[in-house]
Design an enzyme around this catalytic site. Sequence first.
Site, PDB file in Angstrom:
ATOM      1  N   GLU A 206       0.892  -1.177   0.000  1.00  0.00           N
ATOM      2  CA  GLU A 206       0.000   0.000   0.000  1.00  0.00           C
ATOM      3  C   GLU A 206       0.927   1.223   0.000  1.00  0.00           C
ATOM      4  OE1 GLU A 206      -2.405   0.429   3.555  1.00  0.00           O
ATOM      5  OE2 GLU A 206      -3.636   2.040   2.674  1.00  0.00           O
ATOM      6  N   ASP A 284     -12.328  -0.331   1.266  1.00  0.00           N
ATOM      7  CA  ASP A 284     -11.374  -0.207   2.377  1.00  0.00           C
ATOM      8  C   ASP A 284     -12.054   0.324   3.644  1.00  0.00           C
ATOM      9  OD1 ASP A 284      -8.938  -0.565   3.590  1.00  0.00           O
ATOM     10  OD2 ASP A 284      -7.894   1.052   2.555  1.00  0.00           O
TER      11      ASP A 284
HETATM   12  N1  HPA Z   1      -4.167  -0.079   5.558  1.00  0.00           N
HETATM   13  C1  HPA Z   1      -3.756  -0.608   6.712  1.00  0.00           C
HETATM   14  N2  HPA Z   1      -4.543  -0.764   7.754  1.00  0.00           N
HETATM   15  C2  HPA Z   1      -5.822  -0.392   7.659  1.00  0.00           C
HETATM   16  C3  HPA Z   1      -6.307   0.161   6.498  1.00  0.00           C
HETATM   17  C4  HPA Z   1      -5.439   0.310   5.376  1.00  0.00           C
HETATM   18  O1  HPA Z   1      -5.777   0.788   4.274  1.00  0.00           O
HETATM   19  N3  HPA Z   1      -7.605   0.447   6.733  1.00  0.00           N
HETATM   20  C5  HPA Z   1      -7.894   0.059   7.982  1.00  0.00           C
HETATM   21  N4  HPA Z   1      -6.806  -0.448   8.563  1.00  0.00           N
HETATM   22 ZN    ZN Z   2      -7.329  -2.031   4.235  1.00  0.00          ZN
END
Ligand code: HPA
Ligand code: ZN
Length: 349
Positions: A206, A284
């Site tokens: 990410e 998400d």
């Molecule tokens: N990334 C990491 N942890 C998370 C996310 C995310 O996008 N959303 C909720 N917890």
């Molecule tokens: Zn997530």
Amino acid sequence: MKLPAIASDRLPALLAAMPKAELHMHIEGSLEPEMIFALAERNGVALPYASIEELRHAYAFTDLQSFLDIYYAGASVLLKEEDFYDLAQAYLARAATENVVHAEIFFDPQTHTARGVPMETVIRGLSRACADARAQGTSAELILCFLRHLSEAEAFETLQAALPFRDHFIGVGLDSSEVGHPPEKFARVFARCRELGFHIVAHAGEEGPPAYIWQALDVLKAERIDHGVQAVHDAALMRRLAAERVPLTVCPLSNQKLCVFPDLAQHNLKRLLDAGLCATVNSDDPAYFGGHINANFQQVFAATGMTAEQAWQLAANSFEASFAPAADQARWLARLQDTFERFAAPAEI
Ligand code: HPA
Ligand code: ZN
């Protein structure tokens, strides 16, 4: 499969109408400001914000951590089984209106057990909402996520506390602050989860580097990668993800709001599909990132000029990437085909 031609002005409605699976949605991230205030009142929890508007104003994020700080604070109003039920019930009711036929829902038990909420309270509330959704025709499952900013020992304690309820969740995942907390930190706990027969997923790539995606695959044996958009920086990794059809659960509005891409027009979803990866679209944390799954589809399509063919591919990928039985996947795929045929016939709309 032969796809019928669809007029481009019908694309937003098609994206909303097509059946789809949502595979990357944190239930705590579906907690709307209105519900935060309502639950704070119901549970007598004091909030550091005077109004819903003031809270919404704080939703200006610069990166993942700036979001997580607010996200964990928001979850502090969840105390009773009924709260977890109401939260999941609201998400699943909304998802059904967006033609989500199957949802695999993440939950973060450590956010709650750290505040003294029993594991049983969390899981029973969420699980009951999933059972009710199933009775009404939406398939729903739970995936327990370990918080990667905490230790592996704490993940083991969490697993232990959840095992009496193992029939209520189908898999385990890894979320929270990515950079500095590589997947290999959790090698042993994921090995144990595999022995126990759980499905394995992990957030990787990410904000973190492609190396974290390699580790999620090779060390944790992840069956899906959550986000994974940084894979484009590693050609060998892209070839592997394509060859093995490892699904990526991509979340366009999240990436935009957390500044992973400068703007949505720069998002690499189309590039991932063009490279033959099994990419999917997901929300998400819809309460924080400005839209549920259909808004994610519609906005990323509008910004990057993707087509009906790619819409079909993304929905088909979501079924293929799910942990649902093959017979269910085939049924949803047939419904997808029906939707496309309906949209190709102007007289019928
Ligand atoms: N990334 C990491 N942890 C998370 C996310 C995310 O996008 N959303 C909720 N917890
Ligand atoms: Zn997530």
